[in-house]
Design a protein around this motif. Structure first.
Motif, PDB file in Angstrom:
ATOM      1  N   ILE A   5      48.815  29.985  48.482  1.00 46.05           N
ATOM      2  CA  ILE A   5      49.791  31.058  48.651  1.00 46.05           C
ATOM      3  C   ILE A   5      49.461  31.827  49.928  1.00 46.05           C
ATOM      4  CG2 ILE A   5      50.846  33.071  47.567  1.00 46.05           C
ATOM      5  CD1 ILE A   5      49.277  32.008  44.951  1.00 46.05           C
ATOM      6  N   ASN A   6      50.439  31.992  50.796  1.00 44.53           N
ATOM      7  CA  ASN A   6      50.162  32.711  52.032  1.00 44.53           C
ATOM      8  C   ASN A   6      50.089  34.217  51.777  1.00 44.53           C
ATOM      9  OD1 ASN A   6      52.844  33.392  51.705  1.00 44.53           O
ATOM     10  ND2 ASN A   6      53.436  32.975  53.810  1.00 44.53           N
ATOM     11  N   PRO A   7      49.501  35.001  52.711  1.00 43.16           N
ATOM     12  CA  PRO A   7      49.313  36.439  52.478  1.00 43.16           C
ATOM     13  C   PRO A   7      50.604  37.206  52.268  1.00 43.16           C
ATOM     14  CG  PRO A   7      47.904  35.697  54.286  1.00 43.16           C
ATOM     15  CD  PRO A   7      48.829  34.561  53.961  1.00 43.16           C
ATOM     16  N   SER A   8      51.729  36.690  52.766  1.00 46.67           N
ATOM     17  CA  SER A   8      53.018  37.365  52.590  1.00 46.67           C
ATOM     18  C   SER A   8      53.667  37.050  51.249  1.00 46.67           C
ATOM     19  CB  SER A   8      53.977  36.964  53.717  1.00 46.67           C
ATOM     20  OG  SER A   8      53.473  37.364  54.967  1.00 46.67           O
ATOM     21  N   TRP A   9      53.120  36.104  50.531  1.00 45.85           N
ATOM     22  CA  TRP A   9      53.645  35.703  49.234  1.00 45.85           C
ATOM     23  C   TRP A   9      55.078  35.176  49.336  1.00 45.85           C
ATOM     24  CZ3 TRP A   9      50.964  35.657  44.551  1.00 45.85           C
ATOM     25  CH2 TRP A   9      49.685  36.228  44.589  1.00 45.85           C
ATOM     26  N   ASP A  10      55.388  34.456  50.422  1.00 40.90           N
ATOM     27  CA  ASP A  10      56.720  33.859  50.520  1.00 40.90           C
ATOM     28  C   ASP A  10      56.660  32.364  50.804  1.00 40.90           C
ATOM     29  OD1 ASP A  10      55.898  33.849  53.144  1.00 40.90           O
ATOM     30  OD2 ASP A  10      57.579  35.018  53.903  1.00 40.90           O
ATOM     31  N   LYS A  11      55.470  31.791  50.789  1.00 33.90           N
ATOM     32  CA  LYS A  11      55.349  30.345  50.897  1.00 33.90           C
ATOM     33  C   LYS A  11      54.228  29.874  49.975  1.00 33.90           C
ATOM     34  CE  LYS A  11      55.230  26.393  53.966  1.00 33.90           C
ATOM     35  NZ  LYS A  11      55.241  25.893  55.355  1.00 33.90           N
ATOM     36  N   ILE A  12      54.552  28.924  49.129  1.00 38.77           N
ATOM     37  CA  ILE A  12      53.618  28.427  48.128  1.00 38.77           C
ATOM     38  C   ILE A  12      53.578  26.917  48.204  1.00 38.77           C
ATOM     39  CG2 ILE A  12      53.097  28.320  45.658  1.00 38.77           C
ATOM     40  CD1 ILE A  12      54.745  30.961  45.435  1.00 38.77           C
ATOM     41  N   ASN A  68      43.045  31.042  31.927  1.00 37.84           N
ATOM     42  CA  ASN A  68      41.988  30.151  32.376  1.00 37.84           C
ATOM     43  C   ASN A  68      42.176  29.670  33.821  1.00 37.84           C
ATOM     44  OD1 ASN A  68      39.527  28.902  31.738  1.00 37.84           O
ATOM     45  ND2 ASN A  68      40.527  26.943  31.396  1.00 37.84           N
ATOM     46  N   TYR A  69      42.249  30.628  34.759  1.00 39.99           N
ATOM     47  CA  TYR A  69      42.417  30.251  36.157  1.00 39.99           C
ATOM     48  C   TYR A  69      41.494  31.073  37.051  1.00 39.99           C
ATOM     49  CZ  TYR A  69      45.267  34.467  36.993  1.00 39.99           C
ATOM     50  OH  TYR A  69      45.703  35.759  37.106  1.00 39.99           O
ATOM     51  N   ASN A  70      41.261  30.582  38.262  1.00 41.41           N
ATOM     52  CA  ASN A  70      40.479  31.287  39.272  1.00 41.41           C
ATOM     53  C   ASN A  70      41.314  31.441  40.526  1.00 41.41           C
ATOM     54  OD1 ASN A  70      37.991  31.577  37.890  1.00 41.41           O
ATOM     55  ND2 ASN A  70      37.561  29.416  38.227  1.00 41.41           N
ATOM     56  N   VAL A  71      40.996  32.464  41.301  1.00 45.99           N
ATOM     57  CA  VAL A  71      41.652  32.668  42.586  1.00 45.99           C
ATOM     58  C   VAL A  71      40.584  32.757  43.667  1.00 45.99           C
ATOM     59  CG1 VAL A  71      43.158  34.146  43.969  1.00 45.99           C
ATOM     60  CG2 VAL A  71      43.570  33.888  41.514  1.00 45.99           C
ATOM     61  N   PHE A  72      40.802  32.007  44.746  1.00 44.31           N
ATOM     62  CA  PHE A  72      39.907  32.014  45.898  1.00 44.31           C
ATOM     63  C   PHE A  72      40.694  32.487  47.117  1.00 44.31           C
ATOM     64  CE2 PHE A  72      38.743  28.772  42.893  1.00 44.31           C
ATOM     65  CZ  PHE A  72      37.365  28.864  42.774  1.00 44.31           C
ATOM     66  N   GLN A  73      39.984  32.810  48.182  1.00 40.08           N
ATOM     67  CA  GLN A  73      40.645  33.195  49.419  1.00 40.08           C
ATOM     68  C   GLN A  73      39.965  32.471  50.577  1.00 40.08           C
ATOM     69  OE1 GLN A  73      40.880  37.466  50.079  1.00 40.08           O
ATOM     70  NE2 GLN A  73      42.907  37.238  50.990  1.00 40.08           N
ATOM     71  N   ASP A  74      40.765  31.799  51.418  1.00 44.25           N
ATOM     72  CA  ASP A  74      40.185  31.015  52.503  1.00 44.25           C
ATOM     73  C   ASP A  74      40.073  31.843  53.784  1.00 44.25           C
ATOM     74  OD1 ASP A  74      42.692  31.078  53.703  1.00 44.25           O
ATOM     75  OD2 ASP A  74      43.197  29.013  53.189  1.00 44.25           O
ATOM     76  N   GLU A  75      39.671  31.188  54.859  1.00 41.90           N
ATOM     77  CA  GLU A  75      39.440  31.899  56.116  1.00 41.90           C
ATOM     78  C   GLU A  75      40.716  32.446  56.741  1.00 41.90           C
ATOM     79  OE1 GLU A  75      40.053  27.540  56.902  1.00 41.90           O
ATOM     80  OE2 GLU A  75      38.849  28.777  55.520  1.00 41.90           O
ATOM     81  N   ASN A  76      41.866  31.949  56.315  1.00 38.47           N
ATOM     82  CA  ASN A  76      43.153  32.445  56.817  1.00 38.47           C
ATOM     83  C   ASN A  76      43.767  33.508  55.902  1.00 38.47           C
ATOM     84  OD1 ASN A  76      43.180  30.602  59.050  1.00 38.47           O
ATOM     85  ND2 ASN A  76      43.790  28.978  57.610  1.00 38.47           N
ATOM     86  N   ASN A  77      42.978  33.957  54.925  1.00 40.18           N
ATOM     87  CA  ASN A  77      43.421  34.938  53.931  1.00 40.18           C
ATOM     88  C   ASN A  77      44.492  34.392  52.991  1.00 40.18           C
ATOM     89  OD1 ASN A  77      41.692  37.073  54.749  1.00 40.18           O
ATOM     90  ND2 ASN A  77      43.082  37.586  56.424  1.00 40.18           N
ATOM     91  N   ASP A  78      44.666  33.068  52.977  1.00 38.33           N
ATOM     92  CA  ASP A  78      45.535  32.452  51.977  1.00 38.33           C
ATOM     93  C   ASP A  78      44.829  32.481  50.622  1.00 38.33           C
ATOM     94  OD1 ASP A  78      47.561  31.807  53.776  1.00 38.33           O
ATOM     95  OD2 ASP A  78      46.647  29.888  54.274  1.00 38.33           O
ATOM     96  N   PHE A  79      45.615  32.621  49.567  1.00 37.60           N
ATOM     97  CA  PHE A  79      45.067  32.580  48.215  1.00 37.60           C
ATOM     98  C   PHE A  79      45.145  31.154  47.679  1.00 37.60           C
ATOM     99  CE2 PHE A  79      46.849  36.905  48.618  1.00 37.60           C
ATOM    100  CZ  PHE A  79      45.673  37.639  48.443  1.00 37.60           C
TER     101      PHE A  79
END
Length: 294
Positions: free
Chosen positions: A102-109, A74-85
């Motif tokens: 979540i940043n595009p590199s998947w190393d900062k949350i 039961n979750y949604n994922v969006f993407q902003d103008e910086n390509n962050d999830f």
């Protein structure tokens, strides 16, 4: 108050920053104690920067790329103008419970929103789901499987939910003194050219995990049957049987492709067996004869 701690999971270091703002304070549950490290390790790091943002989190819910409202999570994922999830978790009434950025590199949350109705344990468990995806970008894969150790051999027991992988693994534990490293998820990473399984503090509803690693010697796919039999699968059969067990985001094609490549490499290098079995000790004894040959 600002506190930083470092843990190690699967040879990756995770640096977590906790912030106290007003009455909101986030801290990891006690279950991380066995994974804590006193000093940093020179390796890939994930920064879980868990801060309660003051901005209006609603402005981020614009570009939806994935909707999982019809499934259990039961979750949604969006993407902003910086390509962050933006990972948004809702309750059954569609009220927002938490959001991670979540940043595009998947190393900062970053935790950017949490409801006052949820506790740290809930936040930690959902952080784990993001961690499963994060490792793909850095050479890891998480399989929906039991990871256990028998005679210094790592064994992955895989099966759809309800087939009996937990029951089978516990028979190995009780009869053969096998060690269950994780009762629900197998975190795998190639170390020095060998696929290795690691313990981690997310284990579904099994409640079974320890901080330990072991070289993977075999993968076993379970199938319910009236009689016990075991066969070694060819590479194509093994790959097709294991695809449903990959923990990867279908909405992030780059990560999904990498996870598929890792799985292909695993089944090329590790023997995969299909065990048609009844829920009794004879199935363990039959499989043990094959494992002892490795």
């Amino acid at each position: 108050m600002n506190e930083t701690s470092t843990i190690e999971i699967g040879k990756w270091t995770i640096e977590s920053n906790y912030y106290e703002e007003k009455e909101n304070y986030y801290s990891f549950p006690w279950k991380l104690d066995s994974f804590k490290k006193e000093k940093n390790i020179d390796n890939i790091k994930f920064y879980f920067d868990l801060k309660q943002y003051t901005l209006s989190h609603d402005i981020l819910d614009k570009n939806k790329i994935y909707d999982a409202r019809k499934v259990f999570h039961n979750y949604n994922v969006f993407q902003d103008e910086n390509n962050d999830f933006i990972w948004r978790q809702d309750d059954l009434n569609k009220n927002c419970l938490l959001k991670y950025k979540i940043n595009p590199s998947w190393d900062k949350i970053n935790l950017i929103y949490s409801s006052k109705n949820i506790d740290d344990k809930f936040l930690f468990e959902y952080l784990g789901r993001i961690f499963f995806y994060s490792v793909i970008n850095y050479g890891g894969i998480v399989l929906h499987s039991v990871l256990m150790e028998y005679n210094d051999k790592g064994i992955i027991i895989s099966a759809p939910s309800g087939i009996g992988k937990t029951t089978h693994a516990r028979m190995w534990r009780d009869k053969e003194r096998a060690l269950i490293i994780n009762g629900d998820r197998a975190l795998c990473r190639k170390i020095y050219g060998k696929w290795t399984g690691f313990g981690m503090p997310w284990c579904g509803t099994s409640g079974e995990y320890i901080n330990r690693d072991v070289e993977i010697s075999a993968i076993v796919v379970l199938e319910q049957a009236k009689e016990n039999s075991v066969e070694k699968l060819n590479i194509l059969q093994a790959f097709n049987h294991m695809i449903p067990n990959i923990t990867a985001p279908t909405w992030e094609k780059n990560l999904l492709s990498k996870a598929m490549d890792y799985l292909e490499d695993m089944v090329n290098e590790i023997p995969v067996y299909k065990l048609k079995c009844t829920p009794d000790i004879e199935a363990v004894e039959l499989l043990k004869k094959e494992i002892d040959k490795l």
